[in-house]
Write a protein that holds these residues in place. Structure first.
Motif, PDB file in Angstrom:
ATOM      1  N   VAL A 232       0.857  -1.182   0.000  1.00 47.88           N
ATOM      2  CA  VAL A 232       0.000   0.000   0.000  1.00 47.88           C
ATOM      3  C   VAL A 232       0.894   1.234   0.000  1.00 47.88           C
ATOM      4  CG1 VAL A 232      -1.957  -1.124   1.125  1.00 47.88           C
ATOM      5  CG2 VAL A 232      -0.157  -0.110   2.520  1.00 47.88           C
ATOM      6  N   PRO A 233       0.410   2.357  -0.534  1.00 42.57           N
ATOM      7  CA  PRO A 233       1.296   3.506  -0.744  1.00 42.57           C
ATOM      8  C   PRO A 233       1.492   4.412   0.462  1.00 42.57           C
ATOM      9  CG  PRO A 233      -0.864   3.977  -1.638  1.00 42.57           C
ATOM     10  CD  PRO A 233      -0.911   2.552  -1.155  1.00 42.57           C
ATOM     11  N   TYR A 234       0.692   4.241   1.515  1.00 39.14           N
ATOM     12  CA  TYR A 234       0.713   5.232   2.590  1.00 39.14           C
ATOM     13  C   TYR A 234       1.656   4.895   3.739  1.00 39.14           C
ATOM     14  CZ  TYR A 234      -3.061   1.924   3.703  1.00 39.14           C
ATOM     15  OH  TYR A 234      -3.812   0.783   3.879  1.00 39.14           O
ATOM     16  N   VAL A 235       2.239   3.678   3.772  1.00 45.99           N
ATOM     17  CA  VAL A 235       3.238   3.317   4.783  1.00 45.99           C
ATOM     18  C   VAL A 235       4.375   2.567   4.091  1.00 45.99           C
ATOM     19  CG1 VAL A 235       1.684   3.230   6.783  1.00 45.99           C
ATOM     20  CG2 VAL A 235       1.957   1.201   5.335  1.00 45.99           C
ATOM     21  N   PRO A 236       5.560   2.519   4.708  1.00 50.64           N
ATOM     22  CA  PRO A 236       6.658   1.748   4.116  1.00 50.64           C
ATOM     23  C   PRO A 236       6.286   0.272   3.997  1.00 50.64           C
ATOM     24  CG  PRO A 236       7.474   3.224   5.828  1.00 50.64           C
ATOM     25  CD  PRO A 236       5.980   3.249   5.918  1.00 50.64           C
ATOM     26  N   LEU A 281       5.435   7.200  33.561  1.00 49.92           N
ATOM     27  CA  LEU A 281       5.693   5.981  32.791  1.00 49.92           C
ATOM     28  C   LEU A 281       7.112   5.960  32.230  1.00 49.92           C
ATOM     29  CD1 LEU A 281       4.685   3.360  31.409  1.00 49.92           C
ATOM     30  CD2 LEU A 281       4.054   4.778  29.448  1.00 49.92           C
ATOM     31  N   GLU A 282       7.794   4.853  32.456  1.00 47.10           N
ATOM     32  CA  GLU A 282       9.086   4.604  31.833  1.00 47.10           C
ATOM     33  C   GLU A 282       8.890   3.544  30.755  1.00 47.10           C
ATOM     34  OE1 GLU A 282      11.918   3.549  34.798  1.00 47.10           O
ATOM     35  OE2 GLU A 282      11.743   5.448  35.890  1.00 47.10           O
ATOM     36  N   TYR A 283       9.400   3.799  29.562  1.00 48.26           N
ATOM     37  CA  TYR A 283       9.158   2.884  28.451  1.00 48.26           C
ATOM     38  C   TYR A 283      10.337   2.911  27.492  1.00 48.26           C
ATOM     39  CZ  TYR A 283       8.283   6.803  25.293  1.00 48.26           C
ATOM     40  OH  TYR A 283       8.431   7.922  24.509  1.00 48.26           O
ATOM     41  N   GLU A 284      10.388   1.913  26.619  1.00 45.42           N
ATOM     42  CA  GLU A 284      11.430   1.815  25.607  1.00 45.42           C
ATOM     43  C   GLU A 284      10.790   2.015  24.237  1.00 45.42           C
ATOM     44  OE1 GLU A 284      14.673   1.481  25.754  1.00 45.42           O
ATOM     45  OE2 GLU A 284      14.773   1.399  27.947  1.00 45.42           O
ATOM     46  N   PRO A 285      10.966   3.188  23.629  1.00 44.92           N
ATOM     47  CA  PRO A 285      10.378   3.396  22.300  1.00 44.92           C
ATOM     48  C   PRO A 285      11.078   2.540  21.252  1.00 44.92           C
ATOM     49  CG  PRO A 285      11.788   5.238  22.888  1.00 44.92           C
ATOM     50  CD  PRO A 285      11.707   4.364  24.109  1.00 44.92           C
ATOM     51  N   ARG A 286      10.327   2.148  20.235  1.00 41.75           N
ATOM     52  CA  ARG A 286      10.895   1.380  19.137  1.00 41.75           C
ATOM     53  C   ARG A 286      11.131   2.296  17.942  1.00 41.75           C
ATOM     54  NH1 ARG A 286       6.394  -2.393  20.219  1.00 41.75           N
ATOM     55  NH2 ARG A 286       7.134  -3.976  21.687  1.00 41.75           N
ATOM     56  N   HIS A 287      12.118   1.934  17.142  1.00 45.03           N
ATOM     57  CA  HIS A 287      12.356   2.687  15.911  1.00 45.03           C
ATOM     58  C   HIS A 287      11.340   2.257  14.861  1.00 45.03           C
ATOM     59  CE1 HIS A 287      14.214   4.646  12.519  1.00 45.03           C
ATOM     60  NE2 HIS A 287      14.241   3.483  11.884  1.00 45.03           N
ATOM     61  N   VAL A 288      10.643   3.221  14.310  1.00 46.18           N
ATOM     62  CA  VAL A 288       9.636   2.960  13.277  1.00 46.18           C
ATOM     63  C   VAL A 288       9.902   3.914  12.121  1.00 46.18           C
ATOM     64  CG1 VAL A 288       7.180   3.081  12.706  1.00 46.18           C
ATOM     65  CG2 VAL A 288       7.902   2.146  14.910  1.00 46.18           C
ATOM     66  N   PRO A 289      10.076   3.411  10.904  1.00 41.71           N
ATOM     67  CA  PRO A 289      10.320   4.305   9.766  1.00 41.71           C
ATOM     68  C   PRO A 289       9.103   5.167   9.463  1.00 41.71           C
ATOM     69  CG  PRO A 289       9.959   2.058   9.005  1.00 41.71           C
ATOM     70  CD  PRO A 289      10.056   1.990  10.503  1.00 41.71           C
ATOM     71  N   GLY A 290       9.339   6.413   9.133  1.00 46.00           N
ATOM     72  CA  GLY A 290       8.246   7.327   8.845  1.00 46.00           C
ATOM     73  C   GLY A 290       7.601   7.057   7.499  1.00 46.00           C
ATOM     74  N   ALA A 291       6.396   7.563   7.330  1.00 50.42           N
ATOM     75  CA  ALA A 291       5.672   7.413   6.069  1.00 50.42           C
ATOM     76  C   ALA A 291       6.129   8.468   5.076  1.00 50.42           C
ATOM     77  CB  ALA A 291       4.171   7.536   6.311  1.00 50.42           C
ATOM     78  N   SER A 292       6.008   8.156   3.813  1.00 46.07           N
ATOM     79  CA  SER A 292       6.347   9.112   2.767  1.00 46.07           C
ATOM     80  C   SER A 292       5.341  10.255   2.762  1.00 46.07           C
ATOM     81  CB  SER A 292       6.344   8.416   1.402  1.00 46.07           C
ATOM     82  OG  SER A 292       6.490   9.367   0.362  1.00 46.07           O
TER      83      SER A 292
END
Length: 312
Positions: A232-236, A281-292
């Motif tokens: 789909v075109p809206y996310v990697p 809250l303490e949390y570990e964010p994940r790396h997520v590639p951004g959308a075009s």
């Protein structure tokens, strides 16, 4: 349709209150009046309650009394709108009171025969759970495609202001509900077995995919997530979450020790989902590639050819 017609008829046929009436008041306002003679069941000449008529009366009263609680919410300007309590008719209590009235003498006034239903989210909780943004994601769509844009907006509204308590599970299909024309969803392009076609609710998967990336970035626990049968075109590639009422669902769980708030909106060709929680809250964010930011090639109401779209 049948019950609504019956309820309207019963409202028109409500007897006037007398000293011998059975009167129900809710918060100081009369909502129903009954007379003994209307509920007689002839049996050997002795008074006996017609259970079918009484059950019908109680169901009608419940339709006028019952209301669901409304959670506190954040409006478009960021202001917290207060919660509202709900109420549920105490049918057993009311039936007991009516039988006492029926086999007794004189009239009876019954006040507030209901249980208060508290909302899940009140102002205090909402003020705390909005303090810290822990995840967000933005995708882009062609706002000229009015039907698809409309569907995206409806789905975003459905998940907006949703609060997940610790341990709770979020199901996209359960929260958004079935996408039907009766709920306002419109025909728009969808992907079915790898092919583009027209279906009610087309575009919904852009909302579920945006939500997936936002909660994944926030470190949430993903339970179920399926990809489309084509990109789909809206996310990697590989970052989509397809949903269908009779098929795939997107499901995640809040394993944090604090509640989590989902905020979502769709306007001006953007779907924005953000995830919030308590400041502590303490949390570990994940790396997520951004959308075009490149506008996807989608059809609009005046175009004849569909080039790309999301699923419903």
């Amino acid at each position: 349709m049948g019950f609504a017609w019956l309820a309207g008829l019963m409202l028109l046929m409500q007897p006037s209150a007398t000293a011998d009436s059975f009167i129900i008041e809710i918060d100081g306002q009369p909502v129903a009046v009954a007379q003994k003679a209307d509920y007689h069941f002839p049996l050997l000449g002795k008074p006996f309650v017609d259970d079918e008529k009484l059950d019908g009366f109680l169901a009608w009263v419940a339709s006028r009394v019952n209301r669901q609680p409304i959670n506190a919410r954040i409006d478009d300007s960021g202001r917290i709108i207060a919660e509202e309590n709900g109420r549920q008719l105490d049918v057993e209590r009311l039936k007991h009171d009516f039988l006492q009235y029926y086999y007794g003498t004189g009239g009876m006034l019954v006040q507030n025969p209901y249980r208060t239903l508290l909302p899940k989210v009140d102002r205090k909780l909402l003020a705390q759970v909005r303090q810290k943004q822990i995840g967000w994601y933005v995708t882009y769509f062609n706002a000229r495609n009015r039907n698809r844009s409309h569907n995206i907006s409806l789905a975003a509204q459905a998940i907006n202001n949703w609060v997940l308590l610790p341990g709770e599970v979020f199901s996209f299909n359960k929260v958004v509900g079935q996408r039907t024309a009766q709920k306002g969803y419109r025909p728009a392009p969808v992907i079915v077995r790898g092919e583009l076609s027209e279906g009610i609710g087309g575009g919904i998967c852009q909302v579920s995919s945006t939500l997936f990336n936002a909660v994944d970035r926030a470190g949430m626990h993903i339970l179920k997530r399926y990809s489309h049968s084509r990109e789909v075109p809206y996310v990697p590639p590989g970052r989509d979450a397809t949903v269908s009422w009779y098929g795939p669902d997107f499901v995640f769980q809040n394993l944090y020790p604090y509640p989590v708030l989902i905020r979502a909106y769709a306007r001006y060709g953007q779907v924005m989902v953000s995830v919030h929680s308590f400041q502590e809250l303490e949390y570990e964010p994940r790396h997520v590639p951004g959308a075009s930011t490149k506008l996807p090639q989608e059809t609009n109401a005046n175009e004849q050819k569909v080039t790309e779209s999301g699923d419903s």
